[in-house]
Write a protein that holds these residues in place. Structure first.
Motif, mmCIF file in Angstrom:
data_model
loop_
_atom_site.group_PDB
_atom_site.id
_atom_site.type_symbol
_atom_site.label_atom_id
_atom_site.label_comp_id
_atom_site.label_asym_id
_atom_site.label_seq_id
_atom_site.Cartn_x
_atom_site.Cartn_y
_atom_site.Cartn_z
ATOM 1 N N ARG A 76 -18.088 26.101 -9.549
ATOM 2 C CA ARG A 76 -17.122 26.620 -8.573
ATOM 3 C C ARG A 76 -15.700 26.305 -8.995
ATOM 4 O O ARG A 76 -14.800 27.156 -8.890
ATOM 5 C CB ARG A 76 -17.429 26.013 -7.208
ATOM 6 C CG ARG A 76 -16.639 26.616 -6.047
ATOM 7 C CD ARG A 76 -16.875 25.806 -4.779
ATOM 8 N NE ARG A 76 -16.230 24.508 -4.842
ATOM 9 C CZ ARG A 76 -16.590 23.438 -4.137
ATOM 10 N NH1 ARG A 76 -17.615 23.512 -3.315
ATOM 11 N NH2 ARG A 76 -15.944 22.304 -4.251
ATOM 12 N N ALA A 77 -15.477 25.099 -9.511
ATOM 13 C CA ALA A 77 -14.137 24.709 -9.954
ATOM 14 C C ALA A 77 -13.689 25.527 -11.157
ATOM 15 O O ALA A 77 -12.518 25.935 -11.238
ATOM 16 C CB ALA A 77 -14.112 23.220 -10.278
ATOM 17 N N ARG A 78 -14.592 25.769 -12.097
ATOM 18 C CA ARG A 78 -14.241 26.597 -13.260
ATOM 19 C C ARG A 78 -13.809 27.988 -12.822
ATOM 20 O O ARG A 78 -12.838 28.555 -13.340
ATOM 21 C CB ARG A 78 -15.436 26.707 -14.212
ATOM 22 C CG ARG A 78 -15.762 25.454 -14.983
ATOM 23 C CD ARG A 78 -16.721 25.737 -16.132
ATOM 24 N NE ARG A 78 -17.988 26.290 -15.710
ATOM 25 C CZ ARG A 78 -19.046 25.563 -15.384
ATOM 26 N NH1 ARG A 78 -18.964 24.231 -15.378
ATOM 27 N NH2 ARG A 78 -20.181 26.143 -15.042
ATOM 28 N N LEU A 79 -14.540 28.529 -11.871
ATOM 29 C CA LEU A 79 -14.238 29.874 -11.397
ATOM 30 C C LEU A 79 -12.935 29.898 -10.605
ATOM 31 O O LEU A 79 -12.075 30.768 -10.813
ATOM 32 C CB LEU A 79 -15.398 30.376 -10.535
ATOM 33 C CG LEU A 79 -15.478 31.877 -10.267
ATOM 34 C CD1 LEU A 79 -15.572 32.655 -11.572
ATOM 35 C CD2 LEU A 79 -16.679 32.178 -9.380
ATOM 36 N N ALA A 80 -12.767 28.939 -9.707
ATOM 37 C CA ALA A 80 -11.573 28.900 -8.863
ATOM 38 C C ALA A 80 -10.300 28.737 -9.678
ATOM 39 O O ALA A 80 -9.216 29.146 -9.239
ATOM 40 C CB ALA A 80 -11.695 27.767 -7.847
ATOM 41 N N ALA A 81 -10.426 28.170 -10.884
ATOM 42 C CA ALA A 81 -9.249 27.970 -11.729
ATOM 43 C C ALA A 81 -8.718 29.283 -12.300
ATOM 44 O O ALA A 81 -7.572 29.341 -12.752
ATOM 45 C CB ALA A 81 -9.581 27.016 -12.870
ATOM 46 N N ARG A 82 -9.542 30.356 -12.253
ATOM 47 C CA ARG A 82 -9.101 31.604 -12.879
ATOM 48 C C ARG A 82 -9.151 32.817 -11.952
ATOM 49 O O ARG A 82 -8.807 33.933 -12.377
ATOM 50 C CB ARG A 82 -9.920 31.870 -14.149
ATOM 51 C CG ARG A 82 -11.399 32.140 -13.960
ATOM 52 C CD ARG A 82 -12.074 32.409 -15.315
ATOM 53 N NE ARG A 82 -13.399 32.940 -15.203
ATOM 54 C CZ ARG A 82 -14.524 32.220 -15.279
ATOM 55 N NH1 ARG A 82 -14.454 30.915 -15.459
ATOM 56 N NH2 ARG A 82 -15.703 32.818 -15.175
ATOM 57 N N VAL A 83 -9.591 32.646 -10.696
ATOM 58 C CA VAL A 83 -9.623 33.772 -9.757
ATOM 59 C C VAL A 83 -8.966 33.364 -8.444
ATOM 60 O O VAL A 83 -8.724 32.187 -8.191
ATOM 61 C CB VAL A 83 -11.069 34.251 -9.483
ATOM 62 C CG1 VAL A 83 -11.772 34.636 -10.782
ATOM 63 C CG2 VAL A 83 -11.874 33.195 -8.733
ATOM 64 N N ASP A 84 -8.697 34.366 -7.608
ATOM 65 C CA ASP A 84 -8.086 34.111 -6.299
ATOM 66 C C ASP A 84 -9.114 33.983 -5.183
ATOM 67 O O ASP A 84 -8.851 33.336 -4.158
ATOM 68 C CB ASP A 84 -7.112 35.241 -5.949
ATOM 69 C CG ASP A 84 -5.959 35.345 -6.925
ATOM 70 O OD1 ASP A 84 -5.514 34.294 -7.436
ATOM 71 O OD2 ASP A 84 -5.509 36.479 -7.192
#
Length: 248
Positions: A76-84
């Protein structure tokens, strides 16, 4: 690593991302169809391989809810770092992990739950597991994946690792089973009418106690692993449409 069980990390440059989480004794292969549908829809996707899964059942024996939930949090953190906008999607225990993750992060845009495990087990069921563990049994016998379609298959372990399943129900399910009213983001729920692994009443409990809008689809032809079964395209299309709706 069993072929086809690799984790997936796909960046489309989208503002929307989806974490797709597999179930107990399964692997990313179990939910690859949902992940591929999200990728085809131009979303960013993370499919973690939960610790102890996708290799040998011996690797799973020492793992616990804390190990799996930490892997989901990292994805989740990896994804949240690159999407809104982040949506969580899970099948079976993967849905339980998604629910727990959402309780930690109310900014999640939406939830997709496929045959989720949501109700605590009885004291008698826990006692039975404890008795087997005390007698030296690490794995209970089990058959093939619960899939109605004879032309489909899953990659999962045969047998149920007892200490991990105890951690799932005691450390994972029980603490969150009364908290679903705290979640107000939209929920897309898929429930197989016939499920030999998780009682469909678990889906009823989630829908009845949810704190926000719920859209539920009953799957008439699929068993527990609906992501690999007759209704997989219903799940894939419905999930993609839901992600578009909650992030538009």
């Amino acid at each position: 690593m069993l072929p086809g069980c690799e984790a997936v990390s796909h960046a489309n440059g989208s503002a929307v991302g989806v974490v797709v989480i597999h179930g107990f004794t399964g692997s990313p292969f179990s939910v690859r169809g949902v992940a591929d549908a999200m990728i085809a829809a131009s979303f960013d996707v993370e499919v973690p391989r939960l610790p102890g899964h996708g290799t040998t059942i011996d690797d799973m024996l020492p793992t616990t809810w804390a190990d799996w939930s930490a892997e989901v949090a990292a994805a989740r953190a990896r994804l949240a770092a690159r999407v809104d906008h982040v949506v969580l999607a899970g099948q079976s225990m993967g849905a339980t992990l998604a629910l727990a993750s959402a309780l930690d992060d109310p900014s999640i845009a939406g939830m997709v739950c496929i045959n989720p495990l949501t109700r605590p087990r009885t004291a008698d069921e826990i006692e039975m597991i404890d008795d087997l563990l005390e007698d030296g049994f690490g794995v209970a016998p089990g058959g093939s994946s619960d899939i109605a379609d004879p032309d489909s298959h899953d990659i999962s372990y045969e047998g149920t690792p007892l200490a991990p399943i105890r951690s799932l129900v005691v450390d994972g399910v029980a603490p969150i089973s009364t908290r679903f009213g705290e979640l107000a983001m939209p929920l897309r729920l898929f429930s197989s009418r016939t499920d030999h692994v998780v009682d469909p009443a678990d889906g009823d409990h989630l829908a009845d106690s949810w704190g926000g809008p719920v859209e539920r689809t009953f799957l008439e032809r699929s068993y527990h692993v609906a992501t690999r079964d007759y209704d997989r395209e219903v799940v894939e299309r419905g999930s993609v449409d839901f992600v578009r709706e909650v992030t538009s």
